[in-house]
Design an enzyme around this catalytic site. Structure first.
Site, PDB file in Angstrom:
ATOM      1  N   GLU A  74      11.234 -13.843  39.507  1.00 32.53           N
ATOM      2  CA  GLU A  74      12.247 -14.966  39.575  1.00 32.53           C
ATOM      3  C   GLU A  74      11.857 -16.021  40.642  1.00 32.53           C
ATOM      4  O   GLU A  74      11.096 -15.697  41.848  1.00 32.53           O
ATOM      5  CB  GLU A  74      13.548 -14.736  39.753  1.00 32.53           C
ATOM      6  CG  GLU A  74      14.186 -13.687  38.646  1.00 32.53           C
ATOM      7  CD  GLU A  74      13.743 -12.437  38.803  1.00 32.53           C
ATOM      8  OE1 GLU A  74      13.122 -11.886  39.608  1.00 32.53           O
ATOM      9  OE2 GLU A  74      13.285 -11.768  37.390  1.00 32.53           O
ATOM     10  N   HIS A 113       6.884  -3.536  27.196  1.00 32.43           N
ATOM     11  CA  HIS A 113       7.682  -4.425  27.901  1.00 32.43           C
ATOM     12  C   HIS A 113       7.842  -5.841  26.890  1.00 32.43           C
ATOM     13  O   HIS A 113       6.887  -6.274  26.205  1.00 32.43           O
ATOM     14  CB  HIS A 113       7.266  -5.007  29.260  1.00 32.43           C
ATOM     15  CG  HIS A 113       7.435  -3.858  30.126  1.00 32.43           C
ATOM     16  ND1 HIS A 113       6.424  -3.006  30.340  1.00 32.43           N
ATOM     17  CD2 HIS A 113       8.416  -3.656  31.115  1.00 32.43           C
ATOM     18  CE1 HIS A 113       7.087  -2.028  31.497  1.00 32.43           C
ATOM     19  NE2 HIS A 113       8.244  -2.746  31.976  1.00 32.43           N
ATOM     20  N   ARG A 169       6.316   2.778  27.981  1.00 33.51           N
ATOM     21  CA  ARG A 169       7.223   1.651  27.620  1.00 33.51           C
ATOM     22  C   ARG A 169       6.423   0.565  27.164  1.00 33.51           C
ATOM     23  O   ARG A 169       5.560   0.085  27.755  1.00 33.51           O
ATOM     24  CB  ARG A 169       7.916   1.282  28.900  1.00 33.51           C
ATOM     25  CG  ARG A 169       8.986   0.281  28.962  1.00 33.51           C
ATOM     26  CD  ARG A 169       9.888   0.114  30.228  1.00 33.51           C
ATOM     27  NE  ARG A 169      11.108   0.894  29.955  1.00 33.51           N
ATOM     28  CZ  ARG A 169      11.897   1.304  31.055  1.00 33.51           C
ATOM     29  NH1 ARG A 169      11.521   1.350  32.326  1.00 33.51           N
ATOM     30  NH2 ARG A 169      13.259   1.561  30.706  1.00 33.51           N
TER      31      ARG A 169
HETATM   32  I1  8IG Z   1       9.724  -3.345  40.318  1.00 32.59           I
HETATM   33  O1  8IG Z   1      12.233  -8.653  41.551  1.00 32.59           O
HETATM   34  C1  8IG Z   1      10.415  -5.071  40.140  1.00 32.59           C
HETATM   35  N1  8IG Z   1      10.757  -5.811  38.670  1.00 32.59           N
HETATM   36  N2  8IG Z   1      12.602  -9.610  37.138  1.00 32.59           N
HETATM   37  N3  8IG Z   1      12.413  -8.839  39.473  1.00 32.59           N
HETATM   38  C2  8IG Z   1      12.135  -8.720  38.104  1.00 32.59           C
HETATM   39  N4  8IG Z   1      11.678  -7.630  37.663  1.00 32.59           N
HETATM   40  C3  8IG Z   1      11.239  -6.717  38.920  1.00 32.59           C
HETATM   41  C4  8IG Z   1      11.319  -7.078  40.162  1.00 32.59           C
HETATM   42  C5  8IG Z   1      12.092  -8.231  40.440  1.00 32.59           C
HETATM   43  N5  8IG Z   1      10.851  -6.055  40.941  1.00 32.59           N
END
Ligand code: 8IG
Length: 277
Positions: A198, A99, A97
């Protein structure tokens, strides 16, 4: 096609669908399988499913396939596998993948999905590891994606391409998944750009907007899958509760650990779902 400069998707006159067709031809040639029926992207925690789906006919390094980038992260294996199920279906398993946060643009992000469509797949199964916004969920729990909020402010579609997303995460496929595991809960996947997790305030924002899951991958891929005419099934492994919901700080290491712990159970579940599709 290992570095940024040599990726055909980045050429100024590139047609991403043409590159996807080239990639599909590479896969057909290297696997000996003319047409794949189902495609499956394995996110963190879901990797073991490939071994349980059927017999692997070919394992192809992503670097041998037009338009694919090297994996950015350890634990994201850069291979494509062609697997034949006991029922005789050909499944293309994408373990490579790209991102959005890698910064190579959204064409690279959705190239595997467009390649899957060009390879013949009518169903796209997208899995990921993600954060849970609902307190009632626990790390290690798989949930179905029912809809999404795309907070990347981007789209894989270019030009005046108006695609209906009303039933993006197919109700039919979710119903099939629930025939295998009736207790599967579902929620709205919220894609942030990342790569940072976040803030607690952003998690509360997502919650008030109707988001249940926070992640960094699947919404853009799902849009491209629908544009390509595929039916989408989305599954998130909740590896952590989102920031502020969980009282302790988030660490990538813990997220990987939670994924590993859940892997045998959810991989077996995913293999049974794929068998039922
Ligand atoms: I694994 O808490 C994983 N991927 N945005 N937030 C976001 N992506 C994630 C999280 C998360 N945990």
């Amino acid at each position: 096609m290992t570095d940024t400069l040599s990726n055909p998707l980045d050429a100024s006159n590139a047609d991403p669908f043409e590159v996807a067709a080239l990639a599909a031809a590479d896969i057909a040639r290297l696997s000996g399988v003319e047409k794949h029926d189902i495609a499956l992207t394995l996110g963190s925690g879901w990797g073991k499913a490939a071994d349980l789906i059927g017999e692997t006919g070919a394992t192809i390094p992503a670097t041998e396939v037009a338009g694919f980038s090297k994996p950015a992260l350890e634990g994201h294996v850069g291979t494509l596998r062609s697997i034949r199920t006991p029922d005789g279906a050909n499944v293309l398993v994408i373990g490579a993948r790209t991102h959005y946060y890698e910064g190579h643009g959204v064409r690279r992000v959705v190239h595997s999905v467009r390649t899957a469509a060009a390879a013949g797949a009518k169903i796209m199964v997208l899995t990921n590891g993600a954060g849970g916004v609902r307190e009632t969920w626990s790390p290690g729990q798989p949930v179905l994606i029912s809809d999404h909020l795309n907070l990347t402010a981007d789209s894989p579609l270019e030009g005046a391409t108006f695609v209906d997303l009303t039933d993006l995460y197919s109700q039919r496929l979710r119903d099939i998944a629930r025939t295998i595991e009736p207790s599967l809960d579902e929620g709205v996947y919220t894609q942030f750009r990342g790569p940072h997790y976040e803030t607690p305030a952003e998690v509360q924002m997502a919650r008030r907007l109707g988001g249940d899951i926070v992640g960094m991958s699947t919404a853009l891929e799902a849009i491209a899958a629908r544009e390509a005419g595929m039916e989408v099934l989305g599954l998130s492994l909740i590896t952590n509760l989102a920031a502020g919901i969980q009282k302790t700080p988030l660490s990538h290491g813990e997220v990987i650990e939670a994924g590993k712990a859940a892997e045998p159970v959810i991989s077996a579940l995913l293999a049974r779902i794929v068998e039922a599709l």
